[in-house]
Scaffold this active site. Structure first.
Site, PDB file in Angstrom:
ATOM      1  N   GLY A 115       0.819  -1.194   0.000  1.00  0.00           N
ATOM      2  CA  GLY A 115       0.000   0.000   0.000  1.00  0.00           C
ATOM      3  C   GLY A 115       0.860   1.253   0.000  1.00  0.00           C
ATOM      4  N   CYS A 116       0.224   2.394  -0.272  1.00  0.00           N
ATOM      5  CA  CYS A 116       0.978   3.643  -0.384  1.00  0.00           C
ATOM      6  C   CYS A 116       1.517   4.070   0.975  1.00  0.00           C
ATOM      7  CB  CYS A 116       0.101   4.723  -1.013  1.00  0.00           C
ATOM      8  SG  CYS A 116      -1.565   4.847  -0.330  1.00  0.00           S
ATOM      9  N   TYR A 117       0.646   4.184   1.980  1.00  0.00           N
ATOM     10  CA  TYR A 117       1.137   4.543   3.309  1.00  0.00           C
ATOM     11  C   TYR A 117       2.194   3.537   3.803  1.00  0.00           C
ATOM     12  CZ  TYR A 117      -2.550   8.076   4.332  1.00  0.00           C
ATOM     13  OH  TYR A 117      -3.371   9.176   4.348  1.00  0.00           O
TER      14      TYR A 117
END
EC number: 1.2.1.38
Lengths: 344, 344, 344, 344
Positions: C147-149
C-alpha cells in the site's frame, strides 16, 4: 553532444535538466547560474539529488566554446547582452527568453521597457515555433524560442488564419496561465495566499507577448494582424489555456475545421486535435510536450472558438527548446520528448 | 419574518443559512431536504454545529403556509413543479434555480432539456437582477433569482450596452468559474484529482446561461442580442470571473467608461468600479455580495474589455436572493449583507 | 515481454500505462476494464490520445494465458476472487490492491470488512516492498504490492527498528495523503469543493494499512509491533508524507541516524536520505519512484522524528509494481523508472 | 470605543479590520503601517474599497493616547520595542506577535534569535488564551495574544492534561498549517509554485511555538512539560490542524474523554467537541472563531489521539484578539464574533 544551460535555477532551467536526462544524444556539460555560483544544483533543488550533482558555475564565455549548444533559460534582459558574444563566436544557442523574438528593436523597447539587442543580432535569430518553422529551424544556428502564450495561441490560430476561414481583424484571445509562468522569483504577485482560491486578470492589452503573436501572425498571413489579448493568473502551477475567438465564414462547420487542422498537423506529432464536442484541459498535457486543440464553429453567432492547451514549462519553454535542438541537429523532433502526460 | 429553505443541503442552501444568521429581521422556520429528511442540518454539515440544529423535514406544501417567504435552493427541474403550488397559494418565493428565469418555455426546453413550467406561472416570476430591476422586484411576489454567470455578465455589460457604446453583435464572454458552481453532487467532473492543477473548457456555445443572458440583454437593449459565451472550470471552490469583449466607438476612453459605470451604479452599494489599470480578482469579493468591475478601451484594436467578478455562492446565488428579499420587503438592500470579503 | 493490466481505468492503472511507455522490455498486450468494456482507453482518458489507443476489453481468464505477467490495479475485493484463477494457471501476477497483503484471513476480514482469499492463495503471494524483500521478490511468481502509506512508513522505520535504536512500543505515525490515493470513483469525500482549502483527519486507528504495517514491522523485528496510525487528507492530487515518532536511546545523534540509513540503503537507488536540517517535501518526488527521508533525534524529548515522502501513485503503487516486475525478471531495479521528479 | 491597529497591512491586520466591521461597540480610529505610510488601506487591499478608506499613517506614540486600545499585528521583533512605550503611558494593548508571550527573556532570545523586552514589561502582559485565562484577561491591561499553533494545541491538550488522564512526558504534536500563517511577506518558501501540490515539513524541534506551548502546559499542570512538536506546510491559505498523541490510562474510553471535554468547555461557546468517530476539518471553522476537537482513545495502543482545528487568522490571531478585547471590557466573549464558518 554537449550542452550548457545558462540560468539553470529558474523553472525553465530545471525543466531542461529534467528533460535532458531522457535525451539519448545529449550530455549536460555546464550549468551556469550567477545567483548560486559555487553551490551544487541539488542543494538548490533537492529533488535533483542523486540525479545530477553538478556545481553551478559563473558565466565564462571562453568556457562555452567547449560545448556544442547553449541554452539560455534567463529572464528577459540577460541574453540580449550575452548572446551576441556567442554569435560572434559561432556557438549554437537556443534562447528561451524574449530578447531575440521581436525583429524590431523598437517593438522590444516598447513592450519590454528595455534596450534591445542590435538589429544585426536580432536578424540572426530564427523564431523557433517548431511546427511552423521546422525548415528554417533545421538550418538555424540561433533560435529565439517562443513564449508560452504565443506557442499556445499560434498553434491554435495559424491554420485557420492561413486558410482564410477567419477574419484577422476580429481575433480575441483570452489567456489563462498557471503561476510557474511568472518564474521562481518571490513576489507578492506569486505569494501562495494571494494566488490560491483566486483568478486575477493582469496586463490586459499590455502583455509583452502581444507583439510576438502579431509579428508571427503577420508573417504567416502576409498582412499586419492586430489582436485583443487578455491574460489571467490561475491557481495552478503548470499549464496554459488560450481560448480564442474570431468571426468565420458562415459555410464552415466544426467538423470541417477539425479536418483542416488534422491535415495541417498530420506530420506534427505533438499537436493533437480533439473531436467535436470534446474540449482540452491543461492537465491532459501536464509534464508533456503536447499541444491539444478543440474547436467550435457556432452558427448562432458566426464565431469560431478555438481552445489550445500546453504545459507552459514544456511545450511553452524547455520542451520546445529541445524539439528545436532536435530539428537543428537533424534528429527526429520527438527524440527524448515522448513523455506521456502525468495524470492526474 | 419567517422563511423556509427548500433544498437546504446544497451549497446555495447552506450559504442562505450562513447569511441569514446575520440578518436582523429574518428567522429560519423550516429547512426542507428530500435527501436528508430526519437528520439534523448539523449532522450533514458539521460546520453548523451549535449554530443551527434544526431537523431537516420533508416538503409539505400545507406547512409552507406558515412562513412568509420560501427560498428554493434546488437543482434545475424541481421548482418548476413545486413553485406553482405555492403561487396558487400566494406564498412569496425566491427561486435560486433556473426554472423560472426564461420567459419562453421553448427556450427552457431547448437549453435545459426539461419540460418547462406553464407559461402563466413563468409570467409571474420577476427576474431578480437586483441592481437592474430593483423597482419591479420591490413589488414582486415571485422572484427568479439570476444565475451566477448571468449576474457577473449582466452587471458588467448593461451600462455599456444601454449607452450605445458597444456593438451588440460583437460580444464575446469568456467565463471562468470555481467548482462550487457545479453543486455538491459527487461526479467525476468535480472529483478533486481531476480538477486540481487543471483548467478545463466546457459547454462552449451550449451553456444554459446563454439564453438567460440574451433575454436580459435584449430586454434592456430593446433588440435581440446574440452572445458568444464560453465557460471554463477553474481549480478553486468559489468565485466567477467573466472577461467580456466588444467593439466600441473609437472616441471613448477607459476613463470615460469608468465614469459612466460609476454614475450608473452610484446607488448600487454592491457594485464597485476599479480605477484604470487595476483589475479585479475573485478573491477580492470572496464571501461577500460585491461585484467588482474593471475596464480597458484599447484603441489599438477597437475592443472594450470588461472584467467582472463575483462570489458565485453569494452575489451569484444566496446573497442576491437575500438582497431581493430585502427589496421585496422595503428594507435597505444591504440589510444583513455587509460582509467584508474574506481575504486571503 | 507482454503484460495485461486489469482495472486500467483507475489512477494506478493509467500510471502503469504511463510508466510502461518508458520501459524498454515490456509491451502492453491487453487492457482490461469491466466498467468501460469496448471503449478505447483514449476515450476514457484523452491525455492518452495518440499515445495508446487500445480497446478496453472484458476480463477473460483464458486470454490472459497469452501474456507473461498480469497487473491488478483493481479496488480491494476484486483480485481475491480472480487472482487465484491465475495462480491455478501459474500466470505471474502483481496485485496492487490490498487483497493478498495480509497473511491472516481474519485480519483481512477485520480491517477490510470482506471475506479473504483462501489461506493457500494468500501464502503464495510475496509482499513486494522492493528494497526490503528484493531477494524473495526476485524468485516470486505472485506479488502483493504494498500500500501507499505502508511503503512510506516501512522504508522510514525499518532501519531504525532493526538496529534497535527505537522502542517499538512507542511508534506514532502521522500520515498525510493527496486525494488520488482514494481512487477515481466520484464521492462526496473527494469532491473538489470539499477537499480544497481543507485538511481532514479520517479513519484514525481504523485504517486498513495498520495491519499491513504491523505485519511487516513484526516480520523484520521478530516480535509483534503495535503502531498508532493517523491519516489526513491533504488538498493535493499526488503525494504522501508520513511523519513518524518513536522513543530512541539517548546516545544517538541525528547524524548517526542519517549515517545508518545511508548505509542501509546504499544499494537502493530509489531511497534518498536528506542531510541534517533538510526536510523532505512531497513535490520533490512527484512523478518519480523516489522515497526521500529526513531525520531528527531530539535530545530535549528523547524522540526520533522521521519524515518520509513518496509519490503515492508511483512508489506507492505503479512504480513499485514495475520495480517488482524488474526484480522478478532479473532486470535492473531501475529499468524504465529513472524519471526525474516533475518540479514544480 | 476607539482602537488603533499597528501593522495593519499584514494578514492579521486586515482580518482585524474585517472582524471589527461587525463589532457593535468598536470604531477603528487609526491604521498604522510603516511600509505603506500615506496610502489608503483600500489601495493596498482593493477588497476593502468602499468599506474602509482610511489613510495609513506612521506610528506616533503621542497620537495613540487618543485611542482606548491598540492592537499590534506586527511581525516578531517590533512590539518588544514599541509596546513598552505604551505600557509607560497605560494605554491598553493586545499584541498579536510573539514578543510578550514568553515570560523568560532567555527563552525568547533562544527561540526567536532576538533580544527580549525587559522582564518588567514581559511580566505585565497576560497570556490571552481566552478560554483558559478568561478571569485574568478580564482585568488585564496588556495582552500577549497566543500564537496560532499554541491556540489549537492548548485548547486540545489542557483538559486531558489537567485531569491527569495523559502522561505529560509522552506528548507528540503534529501540526499542519496553511500558508497565511507565514505572513504576507514574499519569499521563496511561500511562492505559489513551491507550495502548491506539496506538503513540506519544516522547523522540526525548532519552532518558536514550542516554548510557548510548554510554558502554558507547565503552568496549568504545575510541572515542566516537554513536547515533541513538528510543523508542516499545507497547500491551503487558511487553517491549522494539530493532531496530538499521548499515552493514557487504560480505563478511559473515547466517550468519557468527550464527556470530560464537553464539561470543561460548557461555557466556552467557541470550542466545539465532535462526537466519537467524527473528525474535525479545517474547512469547518474557516473564517470563524471556532476551535473544533475530535478524540480517539485507542486501547490497541494505549494512545489518546486529539485532533484540533482552528482558522489560524481568526481564532489563531485576530478573532481571539477581539475575544480578549471583549473580555477586557466586560462584554460578552462572542460580541462581534458569531460568524458562521464559510463553507465550502
Amino acid at each position: 553532444m554537449k550542452v550548457a544551460i545558462i540560468g539553470a535555477t529558474g523553472y525553465s532551467g530545471i525543466e531542461l535538466i529534467r528533460l535532458l536526462q531522457n535525451h539519448p544524444y545529449v550530455e549536460i556539460e555546464m550549468i551556469i547560474s550567477g545567483s548560486h555560483d559555487g553551490s551544487r544544483i541539488s542543494e538548490v533543488y533537492p529533488h535533483l539529488e542523486e540525479i545530477i550533482d553538478d556545481k553551478l558555475v559563473a558565466l565564462d564565455i571562453e568556457q562555452l566554446e567547449k560545448v556544442d549548444l547553449v541554452f539560455f533559460a534567463t529572464p528577459s534582459g540577460v541574453s540580449k547582452n550575452t548572446l551576441p558574444l556567442l554569435m560572434d563566436r559561432g556557438i549554437k544557442c537556443i534562447d528561451l527568453s524574449g530578447d531575440f523574438r521581436l525583429k524590431s528593436p523598437g517593438a522590444y523597447e516598447d513592450w519590454y521597457g528595455l534596450e534591445a539587442a542590435e538589429q544585426k543580432y536580432l536578424d540572426q535569430a530564427i523564431y523557433g515555433l517548431s511546427e511552423i518553422y521546422s525548415k528554417k529551424i533545421s538550418t538555424a544556428t540561433y533560435i529565439a524560442n517562443p513564449g508560452c502564450y504565443p506557442t499556445a495561441v499560434l498553434l491554435g490560430l495559424i491554420p485557420a488564419l492561413k486558410s482564410g476561414i477567419i477574419d484577422p481583424g476580429s481575433i480575441v484571445i483570452d489567456g489563462k496561465s498557471g503561476v510557474s509562468g511568472a518564474g521562481r522569483k518571490a513576489s507578492l504577485g506569486t505569494h501562495y495566499a494571494e494566488i490560491n482560491e483566486n483568478v486575477k486578470a493582469y496586463k490586459l492589452g499590455r502583455h509583452q507577448h502581444i507583439p510576438e503573436i502579431e509579428q508571427t501572425l503577420g508573417d504567416v498571413y502576409g498582412e499586419k494582424v492586430n489582436i485583443t489579448f487578455s491574460t489571467h493568473l490561475i491557481p495552478m502551477s503548470r499549464g496554459i489555456m488560450c481560448t480564442m475567438y474570431a468571426d468565420f465564414q458562415q459555410d464552415v462547420t466544426t467538423d470541417e475545421i477539425i479536418h483542416l487542422y488534422k491535415e495541417y498537423y498530420q506530420n506534427s506529432p505533438f499537436v493533437r486535435v480533439r473531436k467535436s464536442g470534446i474540449w482540452p484541459a491543461t492537465k491532459e498535457v501536464a509534464g508533456s510536450n503536447y499541444c491539444d486543440l478543440g474547436f467550435l464553429a457556432d452558427h448562432r453567432t458566426g464565431k469560431l472558438s478555438i481552445v489550445s492547451v500546453i504545459d507552459n514549462v514544456v511545450k511553452g519553454a524547455a520542451g520546445q527548446a529541445i524539439q528545436n535542438m532536435n530539428l537543428m541537429n537533424g534528429w527526429k523532433a520527438t527524440t527524448g520528448l515522448l513523455m506521456t502526460p502525468v495524470y492526474p
